[in-house]
Design a protein around this motif. Structure first.
Motif, PDB file in Angstrom:
ATOM      1  N   LEU A 155       0.836  -1.200   0.000  1.00  0.00           N
ATOM      2  CA  LEU A 155       0.000   0.000   0.000  1.00  0.00           C
ATOM      3  C   LEU A 155       0.871   1.251   0.000  1.00  0.00           C
ATOM      4  O   LEU A 155       0.559   2.242  -0.676  1.00  0.00           O
ATOM      5  CB  LEU A 155      -0.942  -0.020   1.205  1.00  0.00           C
ATOM      6  CG  LEU A 155      -2.079   0.977   1.171  1.00  0.00           C
ATOM      7  CD1 LEU A 155      -3.021   0.719  -0.002  1.00  0.00           C
ATOM      8  CD2 LEU A 155      -2.846   0.939   2.476  1.00  0.00           C
ATOM      9  N   VAL A 180      -7.770  -0.461  -1.759  1.00  0.00           N
ATOM     10  CA  VAL A 180      -7.339  -0.381  -3.155  1.00  0.00           C
ATOM     11  C   VAL A 180      -8.511  -0.717  -4.065  1.00  0.00           C
ATOM     12  O   VAL A 180      -9.486  -1.338  -3.644  1.00  0.00           O
ATOM     13  CB  VAL A 180      -6.141  -1.335  -3.463  1.00  0.00           C
ATOM     14  CG1 VAL A 180      -4.928  -0.977  -2.637  1.00  0.00           C
ATOM     15  CG2 VAL A 180      -6.525  -2.787  -3.287  1.00  0.00           C
ATOM     16  N   ARG A 217      -4.499   2.798  -5.093  1.00  0.00           N
ATOM     17  CA  ARG A 217      -5.064   3.133  -3.790  1.00  0.00           C
ATOM     18  C   ARG A 217      -6.394   3.858  -3.943  1.00  0.00           C
ATOM     19  O   ARG A 217      -6.599   4.611  -4.888  1.00  0.00           O
ATOM     20  CB  ARG A 217      -4.096   4.037  -3.027  1.00  0.00           C
ATOM     21  CG  ARG A 217      -2.830   3.352  -2.597  1.00  0.00           C
ATOM     22  CD  ARG A 217      -1.760   4.335  -2.173  1.00  0.00           C
ATOM     23  NE  ARG A 217      -2.200   5.365  -1.272  1.00  0.00           N
ATOM     24  CZ  ARG A 217      -1.815   5.475   0.007  1.00  0.00           C
ATOM     25  NH1 ARG A 217      -0.970   4.612   0.508  1.00  0.00           N
ATOM     26  NH2 ARG A 217      -2.257   6.455   0.761  1.00  0.00           N
TER      27      ARG A 217
END
Length: 110
Positions: free
Chosen positions: A28, A81, A94
């Protein structure tokens, strides 16, 4: 008299569970600035608009494709996401609004 605390928001719990794995958290973080972390010359789509191909995530993480796909699916279920198919490849980016909402919710909860 006993005070019963309200149950935590299930969406917040799911997001925290997804982020509890160090590699999912790392992925992430990489997706926050894809141009810095992934080779743009081999991208088949705009990483800012469409996302990063799972094969690029796999190469950077050094993990099996199935493991990376499972990790990204967990982040997707948590709403962190979004996935987009480009041909036979899945790209992830994201969900910045969802992440901001979760940060706000966490601030209110703690």
């Amino acid at each position: 008299m006993t005070d019963i605390a309200p149950s935590p928001d299930p969406d917040l719990v799911n997001a925290l569970r997804a982020l509890s794995n160090p590699m999912r958290l790392q992925m992430l973080q990489w997706l926050r600035d894809p141009e810095l972390h992934f080779p743009m010359e081999t991208a088949i789509a705009d990483p800012a608009e469409v996302g990063v191909c799972v094969s690029h995530l796999q190469a950077k993480a050094g993990l099996a494709q199935s493991t990376v796909s499972a990790y990204m699916a967990e982040l997707q279920r948590a709403g962190l996401v979004r996935a987009t198919r480009v041909g036979k490849w899945t790209h992830y980016r994201r969900d910045e609004q969802r992440i901001a909402d979760l940060v706000t919710a966490l601030g209110r909860t703690l």
